[in-house]
Design a protein around this motif. Structure first.
Motif, PDB file in Angstrom:
ATOM      1  N   ALA A 163     -40.347 -12.006  -6.537  1.00 34.70           N
ATOM      2  CA  ALA A 163     -41.376 -11.016  -6.238  1.00 34.70           C
ATOM      3  C   ALA A 163     -41.001 -10.158  -5.029  1.00 34.70           C
ATOM      4  O   ALA A 163     -41.188  -8.933  -5.030  1.00 34.70           O
ATOM      5  N   VAL A 164     -40.449 -10.801  -3.993  1.00 32.78           N
ATOM      6  CA  VAL A 164     -40.071 -10.066  -2.782  1.00 32.78           C
ATOM      7  C   VAL A 164     -38.939  -9.082  -3.076  1.00 32.78           C
ATOM      8  O   VAL A 164     -38.978  -7.917  -2.653  1.00 32.78           O
ATOM      9  N   VAL A 165     -37.918  -9.546  -3.811  1.00 30.93           N
ATOM     10  CA  VAL A 165     -36.789  -8.661  -4.131  1.00 30.93           C
ATOM     11  C   VAL A 165     -37.254  -7.475  -4.971  1.00 30.93           C
ATOM     12  O   VAL A 165     -36.841  -6.330  -4.736  1.00 30.93           O
ATOM     13  N   THR A 166     -38.120  -7.741  -5.957  1.00 30.39           N
ATOM     14  CA  THR A 166     -38.635  -6.653  -6.788  1.00 30.39           C
ATOM     15  C   THR A 166     -39.389  -5.625  -5.941  1.00 30.39           C
ATOM     16  O   THR A 166     -39.231  -4.406  -6.112  1.00 30.39           O
ATOM     17  N   SER A 167     -40.202  -6.110  -5.007  1.00 33.48           N
ATOM     18  CA  SER A 167     -40.948  -5.202  -4.134  1.00 33.48           C
ATOM     19  C   SER A 167     -40.010  -4.391  -3.239  1.00 33.48           C
ATOM     20  O   SER A 167     -40.210  -3.181  -3.034  1.00 33.48           O
ATOM     21  N   MET A 168     -38.978  -5.054  -2.718  1.00 39.39           N
ATOM     22  CA  MET A 168     -38.016  -4.349  -1.863  1.00 39.39           C
ATOM     23  C   MET A 168     -37.290  -3.256  -2.637  1.00 39.39           C
ATOM     24  O   MET A 168     -37.058  -2.157  -2.113  1.00 39.39           O
ATOM     25  N   VAL A 169     -36.937  -3.547  -3.884  1.00 37.10           N
ATOM     26  CA  VAL A 169     -36.261  -2.531  -4.702  1.00 37.10           C
ATOM     27  C   VAL A 169     -37.177  -1.333  -4.914  1.00 37.10           C
ATOM     28  O   VAL A 169     -36.758  -0.164  -4.787  1.00 37.10           O
ATOM     29  N   SER A 170     -38.455  -1.601  -5.240  1.00 32.59           N
ATOM     30  CA  SER A 170     -39.400  -0.511  -5.481  1.00 32.59           C
ATOM     31  C   SER A 170     -39.617   0.321  -4.225  1.00 32.59           C
ATOM     32  O   SER A 170     -39.630   1.562  -4.279  1.00 32.59           O
ATOM     33  N   LEU A 171     -39.798  -0.342  -3.073  1.00 29.56           N
ATOM     34  CA  LEU A 171     -40.020   0.378  -1.822  1.00 29.56           C
ATOM     35  C   LEU A 171     -38.797   1.191  -1.410  1.00 29.56           C
ATOM     36  O   LEU A 171     -38.917   2.316  -0.914  1.00 29.56           O
ATOM     37  N   SER A 172     -37.609   0.609  -1.632  1.00 28.31           N
ATOM     38  CA  SER A 172     -36.380   1.304  -1.233  1.00 28.31           C
ATOM     39  C   SER A 172     -36.150   2.560  -2.059  1.00 28.31           C
ATOM     40  O   SER A 172     -35.584   3.551  -1.567  1.00 28.31           O
ATOM     41  N   ALA A 173     -36.588   2.529  -3.330  1.00 32.22           N
ATOM     42  CA  ALA A 173     -36.353   3.678  -4.211  1.00 32.22           C
ATOM     43  C   ALA A 173     -37.430   4.751  -4.075  1.00 32.22           C
ATOM     44  O   ALA A 173     -37.273   5.857  -4.609  1.00 32.22           O
ATOM     45  N   ARG A 174     -38.508   4.437  -3.354  1.00 32.28           N
ATOM     46  CA  ARG A 174     -39.628   5.373  -3.278  1.00 32.28           C
ATOM     47  C   ARG A 174     -39.226   6.714  -2.668  1.00 32.28           C
ATOM     48  O   ARG A 174     -39.668   7.770  -3.122  1.00 32.28           O
ATOM     49  N   ASP A 175     -38.395   6.660  -1.654  1.00 31.84           N
ATOM     50  CA  ASP A 175     -38.001   7.895  -0.956  1.00 31.84           C
ATOM     51  C   ASP A 175     -36.733   8.522  -1.519  1.00 31.84           C
ATOM     52  O   ASP A 175     -36.242   9.518  -0.968  1.00 31.84           O
ATOM     53  N   PRO A 177     -35.708   9.731  -5.131  1.00 35.48           N
ATOM     54  CA  PRO A 177     -36.008   9.912  -6.558  1.00 35.48           C
ATOM     55  C   PRO A 177     -34.802   9.692  -7.458  1.00 35.48           C
ATOM     56  O   PRO A 177     -34.938   9.183  -8.577  1.00 35.48           O
ATOM     57  N   GLU A 178     -33.625  10.083  -6.956  1.00 35.82           N
ATOM     58  CA  GLU A 178     -32.432   9.929  -7.791  1.00 35.82           C
ATOM     59  C   GLU A 178     -32.078   8.463  -8.045  1.00 35.82           C
ATOM     60  O   GLU A 178     -31.334   8.149  -8.982  1.00 35.82           O
ATOM     61  N   ALA A 179     -32.596   7.566  -7.212  1.00 30.61           N
ATOM     62  CA  ALA A 179     -32.284   6.142  -7.359  1.00 30.61           C
ATOM     63  C   ALA A 179     -33.290   5.394  -8.232  1.00 30.61           C
ATOM     64  O   ALA A 179     -33.086   4.226  -8.557  1.00 30.61           O
ATOM     65  N   LYS A 180     -34.385   6.071  -8.612  1.00 25.96           N
ATOM     66  CA  LYS A 180     -35.441   5.372  -9.349  1.00 25.96           C
ATOM     67  C   LYS A 180     -34.978   4.796 -10.688  1.00 25.96           C
ATOM     68  O   LYS A 180     -35.368   3.678 -11.046  1.00 25.96           O
ATOM     69  N   PRO A 181     -34.157   5.505 -11.478  1.00 20.93           N
ATOM     70  CA  PRO A 181     -33.684   4.884 -12.729  1.00 20.93           C
ATOM     71  C   PRO A 181     -32.901   3.592 -12.486  1.00 20.93           C
ATOM     72  O   PRO A 181     -33.063   2.620 -13.222  1.00 20.93           O
ATOM     73  N   TYR A 182     -32.065   3.589 -11.454  1.00 19.07           N
ATOM     74  CA  TYR A 182     -31.297   2.385 -11.145  1.00 19.07           C
ATOM     75  C   TYR A 182     -32.224   1.267 -10.650  1.00 19.07           C
ATOM     76  O   TYR A 182     -32.036   0.100 -10.994  1.00 19.07           O
ATOM     77  N   ALA A 183     -33.218   1.646  -9.856  1.00 18.27           N
ATOM     78  CA  ALA A 183     -34.168   0.652  -9.356  1.00 18.27           C
ATOM     79  C   ALA A 183     -34.958   0.036 -10.508  1.00 18.27           C
ATOM     80  O   ALA A 183     -35.214  -1.175 -10.518  1.00 18.27           O
TER      81      ALA A 183
END
Length: 348
Positions: A163-175, A177-183
């Motif tokens: 759960a923590v890793v998933t949240s970190m990935v989502s938060l890291s990709a928030r800023d 946009p180009e990384a959102k597909p990879y996230a």
């Protein structure tokens, strides 16, 4: 074996010697002997048996007294097993484990087994007595409960890490946009691992017993691919020969299957409404063979020019973690994937 004799004194000596040897063997095995007669309503035990249950008197117990010493949660089941053992139509076997309340207030675990002695034949057959052994398994049960507690705690912590890793990935990709597909793809991989973890973790009850059924390849695939069947149960058909799968192998296979399903949704049979995937699993000696076949999808002109990260990850998981191999056949009618895994590794 002592030679056969008809001399009364010699017979008596042989019987005493046999009884002494039996007593030594039982003591060495840390067992207590007991005899239960329902007709006489008595339970008698050897000195070690009486020490185990904390009943020092040599006077026999009644069957009702003995039942009253059992833990209330185990009493009815034990009574049922005793009645079943005395059933003339049965084989007379008795085997169980239960909690017993000693007179000093201590609760202990007992492993008991026995065999009913029958007399008569046919309709006249009846049980005379149930003869068996007791063993104190309290320490072993306490160890099991401690391991179960540790397993539950580790499982809880692992779920928290997912759960923590998933949240970190989502938060890291928030800023970015180009990384959102990879996230998104990374989160989906983590979710696949989490579902595999949930499936293979034994469902341990509060008393430390495992309440879950054996985990199988079929069950794991059903669990992992359930989201992809949302548009129709026949989109993915799974038919696998029964084969147990262990915790370590399940996580590796989960990654492989997730990658294939993701690609099928993006580019393959699951990308169109009429497409479907067939998955067959068979055991061939020491090898378990999985075949992934896509049908009804977009025509395939040729194999991809390069391998994506997911394909490389799947190949490494099959080779390095499962000791097997994965091969792709880019047929015009649909992709066929062959995954061959050692059965011994699969069960680990």
């Amino acid at each position: 074996m002592p030679p056969h004799t008809t001399d009364p004194a010699a017979l008596s000596a042989q019987l005493e010697e046999s009884a002494h040897l039996l007593e030594l063997a039982v003591e060495a095995a840390d067992l207590g002997l007991w005899w239960l007669s329902l007709e006489a309503d008595t339970l008698k035990g050897s000195p070690r048996c009486r020490r185990i249950i904390g009943f020092p008197s040599e006077a026999p117990l009644s069957y009702r007294q003995w039942l009253a010493m059992l833990h209330p949660d185990d009493r009815d089941e034990n009574h049922r097993l005793v009645q079943a053992a005395f059933d003339p139509a049965g084989d007379g076997g008795y085997r169980t484990a239960y909690r017993l309340l000693r007179p000093d207030g201590q609760v202990i675990w007992i492993a008991a087994m026995g065999q009913v002695e029958f007399a008569g034949e046919g309709a006249a057959r009846r049980g005379l007595q149930l003869v068996g052994t007791f063993r104190d398994i309290t320490a072993a049960r306490q160890d099991e409960e401690a391991r179960a507690l540790l397993t539950r705690e580790l499982s809880h912590r692992i779920k928290n890490i997912f759960a923590v890793v998933t949240s970190m990935v989502s938060l890291s990709a928030r800023d970015y946009p180009e990384a959102k597909p990879y996230a998104r793809e990374l989160r989906e991989r983590i979710d696949a691992l989490s579902r595999a973890h949930d499936y293979v973790r034994p469902h341990v009850t509060e008393d430390g017993a495992s309440g879950g059924a054996t985990t199988t390849v079929q069950g794991l695939l059903d669990e992992l691919l359930a989201p992809y069947r949302a548009t129709g149960p026949d989109r993915i058909r799974i038919r696998c020969t029964e084969a147990a799968i262990g915790e370590r192998s399940a996580t590796a296979l989960a990654l492989i299957v997730h990658e294939q399903a993701t690609n099928a949704v993006k580019y393959g049979a699951l990308a169109v409404p009429e497409g479907m995937v067939r998955i067959d699993g068979t055991r061939d000696g020491d090898t378990y063979r999985l075949r992934w076949r896509e049908e009804g999808g977009p025509p395939i002109e040729r194999a991809p020019d390069r391998q994506g990260f997911g394909t490389v990850l799947a190949a490494r998981s099959a080779r390095d973690q499962l000791g097997g191999a994965i091969a792709y056949e880019w047929a015009a009618t649909g992709l066929v994937i062959a995954i061959d895994l050692p059965v011994e590794t699969l069960e680990s």
